[in-house]
Design an enzyme around this catalytic site. Structure first.
Site, short mmCIF file in Angstrom:
data_model
loop_
_atom_site.label_atom_id
_atom_site.label_comp_id
_atom_site.label_asym_id
_atom_site.label_seq_id
_atom_site.Cartn_x
_atom_site.Cartn_y
_atom_site.Cartn_z
N LYS A 1 75.54 0.91 28.49
CA LYS A 1 76.64 0.52 29.39
C LYS A 1 76.05 -0.24 30.56
CE LYS A 1 81.19 1.24 29.65
NZ LYS A 1 82.15 1.51 28.57
P1 NAD Z 1 91.39 -2.57 32.68
O1 NAD Z 1 90.63 -3.05 33.83
O2 NAD Z 1 91.99 -3.56 31.74
O3 NAD Z 1 92.60 -1.61 33.18
C1 NAD Z 1 92.36 -0.51 33.99
C2 NAD Z 1 93.72 0.07 34.37
O4 NAD Z 1 93.50 1.29 35.10
C3 NAD Z 1 94.54 -0.84 35.28
O5 NAD Z 1 95.91 -0.75 34.92
C4 NAD Z 1 94.32 -0.24 36.67
O6 NAD Z 1 95.39 -0.51 37.56
C5 NAD Z 1 94.23 1.23 36.32
N1 NAD Z 1 93.52 2.01 37.34
C6 NAD Z 1 92.31 1.76 37.91
N2 NAD Z 1 92.03 2.69 38.84
C7 NAD Z 1 93.07 3.54 38.85
C8 NAD Z 1 93.38 4.69 39.60
N3 NAD Z 1 92.52 5.15 40.53
N4 NAD Z 1 94.55 5.34 39.36
C9 NAD Z 1 95.41 4.87 38.42
N5 NAD Z 1 95.18 3.78 37.69
C10 NAD Z 1 94.02 3.12 37.90
O7 NAD Z 1 90.43 -1.55 31.91
P2 NAD Z 1 90.50 -1.09 30.39
O8 NAD Z 1 89.61 -1.97 29.59
O9 NAD Z 1 91.93 -0.90 30.01
O10 NAD Z 1 89.76 0.33 30.49
C11 NAD Z 1 90.44 1.52 30.86
C12 NAD Z 1 89.62 2.72 30.42
O11 NAD Z 1 89.41 2.65 29.00
C13 NAD Z 1 88.22 2.81 31.03
O12 NAD Z 1 87.87 4.17 31.15
C14 NAD Z 1 87.34 2.16 29.97
O13 NAD Z 1 85.99 2.60 30.04
C15 NAD Z 1 88.02 2.70 28.72
N6 NAD Z 1 87.76 1.93 27.51
C16 NAD Z 1 87.98 0.60 27.45
C17 NAD Z 1 87.76 -0.06 26.25
C18 NAD Z 1 88.06 -1.52 26.07
O14 NAD Z 1 87.92 -2.03 24.94
N7 NAD Z 1 88.51 -2.23 27.09
C19 NAD Z 1 87.26 0.63 25.13
C20 NAD Z 1 87.06 2.01 25.23
C21 NAD Z 1 87.32 2.65 26.43
#
Ligand code: NAD
Length: 431
Positions: A120
């Site tokens: 990561k």
């Molecule tokens: P992103 O940046 O597209 O979206 C993040 C979302 O979380 C946004 O809607 C934001 O407003 C919200 N957010 C951030 N801080 C917050 C808070 N304090 N309270 C409430 N909402 C909050 O990110 P993503 O890619 O959707 O990733 C989200 C999660 O999923 C992370 O934990 C990431 O590690 C995990 N993840 C992502 C992927 C991927 O393919 N993108 C894969 C596996 C896991």
């Protein structure tokens, strides 16, 4: 937080009482170790990230001044293949957080049986405060600072919170320039025009949806008409919300960084996605919806609750409020071990991150394979293969849970850690 890890057994630069994401991961390993049989003797491998790089990223801002950002790349385990994992841009990114996220990637890749280890990266930056040109310079300098440890055979970055296909394009371009030729397989989550995979943008949300279709069968529920609340409305939460609504479920609440919106009859997810797109990514101020406070959100009576924002969101302080019938983790590490205990006491099953959100890395794996072969698959093939991987992993995890009488999280960890440590054992110790 007390872990049963001896102080001498954890990296010297980490506080042994670390309570954040890395502390959570150590607790999860502690809970898994008793089920690893003879492989337990290798369990310390899991508590020691393989390689950690901290880099300084000096950038000239648009106003001519120079500022410095801190960046990280952690390869937690590479016994089963190259490191794989996203890059996060966030003001609270820290080394222990990136270590935990890398460790969860090792576990996840092993749970869905991909030939990858876990890694990561992160940059401690609030991207909302910088221009596109500044973010491009940050991305390129970060990439060039970690270039010695990444590459198609070594460690393959991907998007995570606040990074996207554009950021991956800059990373791929910077890596390629250093080699003198295009290296498509150096990063995944790229635009299709650069060798990205069809279906990658939606893959994590789609994987969650596939897991939900299996989990509702296990727990005697159904998706049609199910009441769903989602924290996080980005790549993961936004896609999952749309797919659930298309399947006839009611997405009644969305909680993002800007606020919480609620509609007892079900939100119009597509309209909300458009609204968020036009208003800087947030749902705050969306018309025709009720707003809620965080406590009210966690207390909602729902069928499925999906934390899909950040780690450490469901803690011992709010877990007792939760009245969902099922929690499916979209984010990495959203539930602390103490909260896991509260949910278990209240009879609320949790489908863990290392299984539920593995769709993203699975299609990243497909992207890497397609790039290495320069032979691209159609979207149907990708989605079918994704479904197969997710369903077989779900089956393997539920079987492990039944066999060991443990939670789905510990079952997934038993499966993942066993695969990692089997590889560790047969490779042997060098020298
Ligand atoms: P992103 O940046 O597209 O979206 C993040 C979302 O979380 C946004 O809607 C934001 O407003 C919200 N957010 C951030 N801080 C917050 C808070 N304090 N309270 C409430 N909402 C909050 O990110 P993503 O890619 O959707 O990733 C989200 C999660 O999923 C992370 O934990 C990431 O590690 C995990 N993840 C992502 C992927 C991927 O393919 N993108 C894969 C596996 C896991």
């Amino acid at each position: 937080m007390n872990t049963n890890v001896e102080q001498s057994n954890i990296p010297s630069f980490i506080d042994p009482h670390e309570v954040g994401a890395w502390g959570m991961y150590l607790r999860q390993v502690d809970r898994t170790a008793p089920y690893l049989g003879s492989l337990t003797r290798w369990a310390d491998t899991l508590r020691h990230p393989k390689r950690i790089l901290i880099v300084d990223i000096p950038i000239r801002l648009d106003n001519g001044t120079v500022t410095h950002f801190e960046g990280y790349r952690v390869q937690h385990n590479v016994s089963r293949g190259p490191g794989k994992g996203g890059v996060r841009f966030h003001p609270q990114v820290s080394l222990p957080e990136v270590m935990a996220l890398a460790a969860w990637m090792s576990t996840k890749c092993a749970v869905v049986n991909l030939p990858f280890g876990g890694a990561k990266g992160g940059v401690r930056i609030d991207p909302r405060k910088y221009s596109m040109a500044e973010l491009e310079r940050v991305t390129r300098r970060y990439t060039s600072e970690i270039i010695q440890v990444i590459g198609p055979e070594q460690d393959i970055p991907a998007p995570d919170v606040n990074t996207n296909a554009q950021v991956m394009s800059w990373m791929m371009d910077t890596y390629s320039i250093s080699k003198g030729y295009s290296v498509k397989a150096a990063v995944t989550g790229k635009p299709v025009a650069l060798g990205g995979s069809l279906g990658r943008v939606e893959a994590t949300g789609r994987g969650i949806y596939v897991i939900a279709t299996e989990a509702v069968k296990t727990f005697g529920m159904q998706l049609k008409g199910a009441r769903i609340a989602i924290q996080g409305f980005g790549n993961v939460g936004g896609t999952a919300a749309r797919l659930f609504q298309e399947a006839g479920a009611k997405v009644i609440a969305i909680y993002d960084q800007t606020g919480i919106v609620y509609d007892e009859q079900g939100l119009d997810v597509k309209a909300l996605l458009n609204y968020a797109h036009e208003h800087g990514g947030g749902v705050k101020g969306a018309p025709g919806v009720t707003t809620l406070k965080p406590k009210e959100f966690w207390s909602l009576k729902t069928d499925i609750l999906i934390p899909a924002a950040l780690e450490g969101q469901i803690t011992k302080d709010n877990a007792g409020l939760i009245r969902a019938k099922l929690v499916i983790e979209g984010a990495n590490g959203p539930t602390t071990p103490e909260a896991d205990d509260v949910l278990a006491e209240n009879g609320i099953p949790v489908v863990p991150d290392v299984l539920a959100n593995a769709g993203g890395v699975t299609v990243s794996y497909f992207e890497w394979v397609q790039d290495l072969e320069s032979f691209f698959w159609d979207e149907n093939t990708i989605n079918h293969r994704l479904e197969d991987v997710m369903r077989s992993a779900y089956k393997a995890v539920t079987q492990s849970a039944a066999e060991h009488h443990v939670s789905l999280r510990t079952a997934a960890f038993i499966l993942g850690c066993t695969r990692i440590l089997e590889a560790r054992e047969v490779r042997g110790l060098y020298p």
